[in-house]
Design a protein around this motif. Structure first.
Motif, mmCIF file in Angstrom:
data_model
loop_
_atom_site.group_PDB
_atom_site.id
_atom_site.type_symbol
_atom_site.label_atom_id
_atom_site.label_comp_id
_atom_site.label_asym_id
_atom_site.label_seq_id
_atom_site.Cartn_x
_atom_site.Cartn_y
_atom_site.Cartn_z
ATOM 1 N N ALA A 24 -5.838 54.774 -31.976
ATOM 2 C CA ALA A 24 -6.220 53.457 -31.198
ATOM 3 C C ALA A 24 -6.965 52.545 -32.114
ATOM 4 N N GLN A 27 -5.002 51.234 -35.357
ATOM 5 C CA GLN A 27 -4.135 50.137 -34.824
ATOM 6 C C GLN A 27 -4.697 49.075 -34.652
ATOM 7 N N GLN A 28 -5.909 48.934 -34.009
ATOM 8 C CA GLN A 28 -6.301 47.740 -33.514
ATOM 9 C C GLN A 28 -7.227 47.099 -34.775
ATOM 10 N N CYS A 202 8.247 48.898 -20.953
ATOM 11 C CA CYS A 202 8.281 48.403 -22.227
ATOM 12 C C CYS A 202 9.947 48.440 -22.492
ATOM 13 N N TYR A 227 -2.819 49.850 -24.469
ATOM 14 C CA TYR A 227 -2.809 49.483 -25.919
ATOM 15 C C TYR A 227 -4.263 50.242 -26.571
ATOM 16 N N ARG A 228 -5.252 49.879 -25.864
ATOM 17 C CA ARG A 228 -6.625 50.115 -26.370
ATOM 18 C C ARG A 228 -6.760 51.566 -26.574
ATOM 19 N N GLN A 232 -0.766 51.666 -29.470
ATOM 20 C CA GLN A 232 0.504 51.726 -29.182
ATOM 21 C C GLN A 232 0.850 49.806 -29.342
ATOM 22 N N PRO A 233 1.566 49.309 -30.243
ATOM 23 C CA PRO A 233 1.687 47.845 -30.419
ATOM 24 C C PRO A 233 2.731 47.436 -29.010
ATOM 25 N N ARG A 234 3.583 48.247 -28.708
ATOM 26 C CA ARG A 234 4.460 47.774 -27.709
ATOM 27 C C ARG A 234 3.695 47.466 -26.190
ATOM 28 N N TYR A 235 2.542 48.074 -26.104
ATOM 29 C CA TYR A 235 2.001 47.814 -24.738
ATOM 30 C C TYR A 235 1.371 46.464 -24.827
ATOM 31 N N LEU A 236 0.734 45.998 -25.756
ATOM 32 C CA LEU A 236 0.119 44.586 -26.304
ATOM 33 C C LEU A 236 1.335 43.664 -26.173
#
Length: 687
Positions: A24, A27-28, A202, A227-228, A232-236
């Motif tokens: 996490a 990714q962020q 999603c 996402y946090r 995983q970018p798909r959640y955002l």
């Protein structure tokens, strides 16, 4: 639910969990400029909030679980697992009461470990898992009997999501509970359920797939939390997709002034980036605005940020009650028009105050301005905690501003209730209270910001150095604040202490409410006993220093009794004043004022005395003054004013001693008399 407490061994993240957290972080990239200090890093020792958190742990959460059992909310999950039976509660969103109470229990167990509560929550999670369909779908109102789902649900999945089904609303609360449970315990049992459901969402919704603006927002906030947790970018991306669907539905009439017909009730009347006004169902709206802030922070979406800034200005400038309550209109639990803030019919849903706390915190993390924390504090100390009785198990769904006649007294919201058919408010409070330590502090680089004044010990890290910050006070009754700074070794950083707007002459950071008279009282700041000059930046006293162990900062806030007046456009409050001391708004209640409250006048000459009464309402500071009171002589049909002692109590504490008159706003003088005929109660003849 068992209540006996046993110490738990510290729960450690599994190796998989550590990889999850590391992924996490990797990714962020973009995020809020200011990060809140986690509730796990702040230990309360506070005389005001700690007893409330303990009551929440000992009474509210167990009562919520017991009522979920007694009202068949748990049974719905058991029947869904068996795929047999009939949905046993009223609303398709009743699943969320279990999710929200689990969320509160998770936070609570982090603060006060409880082995039996931990085991009970795990049992509930097993029931939730068993009710989940193989592809991740989780919605008991359909799964129990797919051929005869709840009337609000539609024949097929997601068919009625825009209007009534609350399928995504249920999912959002599941996600929030799952992340809280994972953060508090390190266990993935609920998180895995949430991720399976989110992956289905999603896969179902997105560009080229199904599109909808969720009817009751919160799935967007929940997806951001996933996402946090996972990176995983798909959640955002899906959270942003749901935001972008607003204003796209062709079935509404955009020219209709009716909020039900033009989509405004659901905040679906315009694209979110075009919205400038707080509108529609207040809880849904404030969950939406919280998600807009989240997505703006994480994506750098400037139009989205501009929109949520405009909406905030509208709400705080034209649609906020003096107690911090939101949602003036009972028909639809919604915001009214600009300056439409009636007292007799004020709605002010408790859930809206919870949602507003979430929103104000996010706005503060975006901008770092104390004005957002000022509003958050107003909500917390007034319109939010008024929603729960001092016993921890009686609640207000809506929070009145005045109760004065027979019709008011007959209204169910003139007294607290133990539970509701739609019981979103009690379970929302159950999850917010134990998370409170996470609202006290924030950090931005080498700036440590103090937002709330709650006696506590915080374990921080500034750069590479560990810093302990000990806060001691008797707030909100006393304005003396003390902060002891204990770095592991001498460390340079900026300590920023919020100087509340009310201590700087601002009743609110807009002109919706102002103080009737200016004050000459000053805020005093000292370091190690010596007064220090300080720069005021965005409402914070900035104290740059190379801090050494044992350095002490004291701040003295003036705790005067202030009269508050409303903007002249708020016609309900013309010629009236409200009473404020520190962050607390006050009201007069029948039981302290000779059986009445609506007959009291507060002229400019009235002098108030503040007195702390530890035996009253679990300990409160009361305000007293000699004021004129209107009296009616029924025998002679005459009206006169007599001098009487007015006693005012903190607004949050009303309706804990029975049912009777109450008022927040007082006329400053008599300008007119309303003639009200009290109903005559006929005695029934005995037969």
């Amino acid at each position: 639910m068992p209540t006996t407490r046993f110490p738990l061994k510290p729960l450690l993240l599994t190796a998989l969990g550590l990889r999850l957290a590391t992924a996490a972080l990797a990714q962020q990239k973009a995020d809020y400029p200011i990060q809140a200090v986690s509730f796990t890093k702040v230990k309360l020792a506070d005389n005001f909030w700690l007893p409330r958190l303990k009551t929440n742990t000992d009474v509210t959460i167990p009562a919520s679980f017991q009522r979920c059992e007694a009202t068949n909310r748990v049974k719905n999950f058991e029947m869904a697992a068996a795929k047999s039976g009939k949905f046993a509660t009223t609303y398709p969103f009743d699943d969320t009461d279990i999710y929200k109470t689990i969320e509160g229990a998770a936070y609570s167990m982090q603060l006060e470990p409880d082995a039996k509560l931990n085991a009970y929550v795990d049992e509930l999670i097993q029931k939730v898992a068993a009710a989940q369909e193989p592809d991740g779908y989780l919605y008991t109102a359909r799964t129990i009997d797919p051929q005869h789902p709840h009337a609000w649900a539609g024949k097929e999945r997601w068919e009625k999501e825009r209007e009534l089904s609350h399928e995504l609303y249920n999912a959002g609360h599941l996600y929030e509970a799952a992340v809280a449970h994972y953060e508090a315990t390190g266990k993935r049992n609920l998180l895995n359920i949430a991720l399976k459901n989110a992956d289905l969402v999603c896969a179902t919704f997105g560009p080229g797939k199904r599109a909808v603006a969720p009817g009751h927002e919160i799935v967007e906030m929940g997806l951001v939390k996933l996402y946090r947790a996972t990176g995983q970018p798909r959640y955002l991306a899906t959270a942003k997709f749901f935001l972008d669907q607003r204003g796209q539905y062709k079935g509404y009439d955009p020219k209709s002034p009716d909020v039900w017909k033009n989509g405004a009730y659901w905040q679906d009347h315009q694209p979110v980036v075009a919205q400038k006004e707080a509108i529609g169902h207040a809880v849904r709206a404030e969950y939406l605005y919280s998600a807009m802030a989240d997505v703006a922070a994480l994506t750098g979406d400037k139009p989205l940020l501009a929109a949520v800034d405009s909406i905030w200005q509208n709400m705080v400038g034209k649609k906020l009650y003096v107690t911090g309550g939101t949602g003036a209109a009972s028909d639809g639990e919604r915001f009214g028009q600009n300056y439409e803030l009636p007292n007799a019919t004020a709605y002010n849903e408790t859930c809206a105050s919870v949602a507003d706390v979430y929103w104000q915190q996010r706005m503060w993390q975006l901008h770092g301005d104390a004005k957002y924390a000022d509003v958050l504090e107003k909500v917390l100390y007034n319109g939010l905690i008024s929603g729960v009785g001092l016993d921890g198990k009686s609640f207000f769904y809506s929070n009145a501003m005045q109760v004065k006649n027979a019709a008011d007294l007959a209204h169910p919201e003139a007294q607290r209730s133990g539970w509701f058919d739609c019981s979103c408010c009690p379970t929302n409070l159950a999850r917010l209270f134990p998370a409170l330590p996470g609202y006290v502090y924030g950090q931005q680089g080498r700036d440590v910001l103090v937002n709330l004044f709650v006696s506590s010990t915080a374990d921080l890290q500034v750069g590479k150095e560990k810093v302990q910050l000990v806060q001691q006070n008797n707030y909100p009754w006393d304005g003396g604040l003390q902060f002891t700074v204990n770095p592991a070794r001498a460390t340079a950083f900026n300590l920023l202490v919020r100087i509340p707007g009310w201590a700087r002459g601002e009743a609110l950071p807009t002109n919706l409410y102002t103080f009737a008279q200016p004050s000459a009282a000053k805020v005093e700041v000292k370091v190690n006993g010596q007064p220090v000059p300080y720069q005021l930046r965005n409402g914070y006293a900035v104290l740059p220093r190379k801090w050494r162990k044992g350095d002490v900062v004291t701040v003295t806030l003036p705790m005067e009794v202030r009269r508050v007046v409303a903007n002249p456009n708020v016609r309900e409050d013309l010629g009236k004043v409200a009473l404020q001391r520190g962050p607390l708004m006050y009201c007069a209640e029948w039981t302290d004022n000779q059986g009445r409250a609506s007959n009291l006048i507060v002229p400019p000459t009235a002098q108030f005395t503040a007195t702390y009464k530890p035996e009253m309402l679990n300990g409160v500071t009361t305000l007293t003054a000699t004021v004129p009171a209107v009296q009616v002589n029924e025998a002679t049909s005459s009206i006169q004013t007599v001098q009487q002692t007015l006693t005012a109590i903190p607004y949050y504490a009303w309706a804990n001693r029975g049912k009777g008159e109450m008022t927040v706003w007082f006329p400053a003088k008599v300008v007119d008399v309303d003639l009200v005929t009290r109903p005559v109660v006929q005695k029934e003849e005995k037969k």
